[in-house]
Write a protein that holds these residues in place. Structure first.
Motif, PDB file in Angstrom:
ATOM      1  N   GLN A  88      39.531  37.833  64.680  1.00 53.16           N
ATOM      2  CA  GLN A  88      39.083  36.473  64.407  1.00 53.16           C
ATOM      3  C   GLN A  88      39.302  36.114  62.941  1.00 53.16           C
ATOM      4  OE1 GLN A  88      37.667  34.213  66.650  1.00 53.16           O
ATOM      5  NE2 GLN A  88      38.522  35.698  68.061  1.00 53.16           N
ATOM      6  N   ASN A  89      39.040  34.851  62.620  1.00 49.34           N
ATOM      7  CA  ASN A  89      39.089  34.394  61.232  1.00 49.34           C
ATOM      8  C   ASN A  89      38.029  35.076  60.389  1.00 49.34           C
ATOM      9  OD1 ASN A  89      40.992  32.679  62.167  1.00 49.34           O
ATOM     10  ND2 ASN A  89      39.851  30.811  61.792  1.00 49.34           N
ATOM     11  N   LEU A  90      37.001  35.612  61.033  1.00 52.14           N
ATOM     12  CA  LEU A  90      35.895  36.212  60.295  1.00 52.14           C
ATOM     13  C   LEU A  90      36.288  37.483  59.562  1.00 52.14           C
ATOM     14  CD1 LEU A  90      33.067  35.763  62.919  1.00 52.14           C
ATOM     15  CD2 LEU A  90      33.481  34.407  60.879  1.00 52.14           C
ATOM     16  N   ASP A  91      37.508  37.964  59.760  1.00 53.92           N
ATOM     17  CA  ASP A  91      37.916  39.174  59.067  1.00 53.92           C
ATOM     18  C   ASP A  91      38.705  38.860  57.793  1.00 53.92           C
ATOM     19  OD1 ASP A  91      40.190  38.292  60.284  1.00 53.92           O
ATOM     20  OD2 ASP A  91      40.758  40.217  61.142  1.00 53.92           O
ATOM     21  N   MET A  92      38.443  37.693  57.219  1.00 59.80           N
ATOM     22  CA  MET A  92      39.039  37.303  55.935  1.00 59.80           C
ATOM     23  C   MET A  92      37.924  37.116  54.920  1.00 59.80           C
ATOM     24  SD  MET A  92      42.095  34.696  56.983  1.00 59.80           S
ATOM     25  CE  MET A  92      41.091  33.510  57.815  1.00 59.80           C
ATOM     26  N   PHE A  93      38.082  37.733  53.761  1.00 63.77           N
ATOM     27  CA  PHE A  93      37.037  37.700  52.758  1.00 63.77           C
ATOM     28  C   PHE A  93      37.601  37.300  51.399  1.00 63.77           C
ATOM     29  CE2 PHE A  93      35.565  40.538  56.031  1.00 63.77           C
ATOM     30  CZ  PHE A  93      34.238  40.176  56.178  1.00 63.77           C
ATOM     31  N   THR A  94      36.813  36.513  50.666  1.00 64.05           N
ATOM     32  CA  THR A  94      37.120  36.160  49.289  1.00 64.05           C
ATOM     33  C   THR A  94      36.091  36.837  48.410  1.00 64.05           C
ATOM     34  OG1 THR A  94      38.040  34.010  49.899  1.00 64.05           O
ATOM     35  CG2 THR A  94      37.306  34.280  47.627  1.00 64.05           C
ATOM     36  N   LEU A  95      36.547  37.741  47.542  1.00 62.12           N
ATOM     37  CA  LEU A  95      35.644  38.396  46.603  1.00 62.12           C
ATOM     38  C   LEU A  95      35.686  37.640  45.289  1.00 62.12           C
ATOM     39  CD1 LEU A  95      36.392  42.174  47.178  1.00 62.12           C
ATOM     40  CD2 LEU A  95      34.556  40.812  48.113  1.00 62.12           C
ATOM     41  N   MET A  96      34.514  37.268  44.816  1.00 54.31           N
ATOM     42  CA  MET A  96      34.380  36.512  43.565  1.00 54.31           C
ATOM     43  C   MET A  96      33.699  37.432  42.556  1.00 54.31           C
ATOM     44  SD  MET A  96      32.110  33.101  43.174  1.00 54.31           S
ATOM     45  CE  MET A  96      31.492  32.584  41.609  1.00 54.31           C
ATOM     46  N   LEU A  97      34.462  38.010  41.643  1.00 53.15           N
ATOM     47  CA  LEU A  97      33.929  38.927  40.645  1.00 53.15           C
ATOM     48  C   LEU A  97      33.637  38.157  39.362  1.00 53.15           C
ATOM     49  CD1 LEU A  97      33.175  41.731  39.668  1.00 53.15           C
ATOM     50  CD2 LEU A  97      35.590  42.133  39.141  1.00 53.15           C
ATOM     51  N   ASP A  98      32.343  37.901  39.126  1.00 53.10           N
ATOM     52  CA  ASP A  98      31.895  37.167  37.946  1.00 53.10           C
ATOM     53  C   ASP A  98      31.288  38.163  36.971  1.00 53.10           C
ATOM     54  OD1 ASP A  98      30.951  35.432  36.057  1.00 53.10           O
ATOM     55  OD2 ASP A  98      29.635  34.320  37.415  1.00 53.10           O
ATOM     56  N   LEU A  99      31.998  38.437  35.883  1.00 54.47           N
ATOM     57  CA  LEU A  99      31.564  39.427  34.907  1.00 54.47           C
ATOM     58  C   LEU A  99      30.721  38.829  33.785  1.00 54.47           C
ATOM     59  CD1 LEU A  99      34.918  41.379  34.715  1.00 54.47           C
ATOM     60  CD2 LEU A  99      32.860  42.029  35.950  1.00 54.47           C
ATOM     61  N   SER A 100      30.346  37.558  33.919  1.00 51.18           N
ATOM     62  CA  SER A 100      29.529  36.899  32.899  1.00 51.18           C
ATOM     63  C   SER A 100      28.110  37.445  32.914  1.00 51.18           C
ATOM     64  CB  SER A 100      29.471  35.390  33.142  1.00 51.18           C
ATOM     65  OG  SER A 100      30.757  34.843  33.056  1.00 51.18           O
ATOM     66  N   GLY A 101      27.451  37.304  31.791  1.00 51.42           N
ATOM     67  CA  GLY A 101      26.063  37.740  31.676  1.00 51.42           C
ATOM     68  C   GLY A 101      25.133  36.889  32.521  1.00 51.42           C
ATOM     69  N   PRO A 102      23.846  37.260  32.583  1.00 52.47           N
ATOM     70  CA  PRO A 102      22.873  36.534  33.408  1.00 52.47           C
ATOM     71  C   PRO A 102      22.729  35.057  33.044  1.00 52.47           C
ATOM     72  CG  PRO A 102      21.950  38.599  32.629  1.00 52.47           C
ATOM     73  CD  PRO A 102      23.266  38.429  31.946  1.00 52.47           C
ATOM     74  N   LEU A 103      23.019  34.696  31.811  1.00 54.88           N
ATOM     75  CA  LEU A 103      22.916  33.300  31.387  1.00 54.88           C
ATOM     76  C   LEU A 103      24.209  32.523  31.641  1.00 54.88           C
ATOM     77  CD1 LEU A 103      20.975  33.814  28.043  1.00 54.88           C
ATOM     78  CD2 LEU A 103      20.066  33.205  30.290  1.00 54.88           C
ATOM     79  N   GLY A 104      25.224  33.203  32.138  1.00 53.62           N
ATOM     80  CA  GLY A 104      26.462  32.520  32.505  1.00 53.62           C
ATOM     81  C   GLY A 104      27.542  32.537  31.443  1.00 53.62           C
ATOM     82  N   ASN A 105      27.261  33.108  30.292  1.00 55.36           N
ATOM     83  CA  ASN A 105      28.295  33.163  29.249  1.00 55.36           C
ATOM     84  C   ASN A 105      28.337  34.572  28.660  1.00 55.36           C
ATOM     85  OD1 ASN A 105      25.859  33.076  28.027  1.00 55.36           O
ATOM     86  ND2 ASN A 105      26.347  31.475  26.578  1.00 55.36           N
TER      87      ASN A 105
END
Length: 169
Positions: free
Chosen positions: A50-67
């Protein structure tokens, strides 16, 4: 139908059973007991992908405050590497976004694909991450992902909140 929380493997959804086949050393969970009872011979389930076997990994290396870069960015990279390898071994298609800028000042993006080549490319991209790279702020990165990710892929966020969940759970 709307959205629903999936707590099982999308690859083995019982609603997506395509047929049965002769049992040949599959895991016991894949035995189709109904078909076995009808035929008198041990049968295994054959699943429809199915389409459910497609994944987008979003690796956000920013600190807890976003910067800035997160102090535990190496752990985030390890978790991303583990997820990519697990999903590729499960024969899923994976795309990877990293919140750093490449040579063309674009977000680092590994396009949707599957197989060992995809795993190798993802691990190389993750190995190239360095403290001296230029990173995108979390809010802007999230907006970019929403526009560019594959429309049918399930989004997995790996960020500072991911580390909190790991320490709590």
């Amino acid at each position: 139908m709307g959205d629903r929380l999936v707590k099982h493997s999308p690859l083995h959804d019982p609603l997506m059973i395509q047929s049965s086949k002769q049992y040949e050393q599959e895991p016991v969970k894949q035995i189709d007991w109904v078909a076995t009872a009808k035929t008198g011979k041990l049968q295994a389930k054959v699943y429809e992908r199915q389409n459910l076997d497609m994944f987008t990994l979003m690796l956000d290396l920013s600190g807890p405050l976003g910067n800035g870069l997160h102090a535990r960015y190496e752990e985030l990279i390890q978790q991303a590497a583990y997820l990519v390898s697990y999903l590729v071994k499960e024969e899923c298609k994976v795309e990877l976004f990293i919140n750093r800028l490449d040579a063309d000042n674009k977000v680092d993006h590994l396009r949707m694909s599957d197989g060992r080549k995809q795993l190798r490319l993802a691990l190389v991209r993750l190995a190239w991450i360095h403290e001296s790279n230029r990173f995108v702020a979390s809010k802007r990165f999230g907006r970019i992902i929403e526009r560019q990710k594959h429309p049918h892929a399930e989004l997995i966020r790996i960020d500072a909140s991911f580390l909190k969940q790991m320490s709590v759970g």
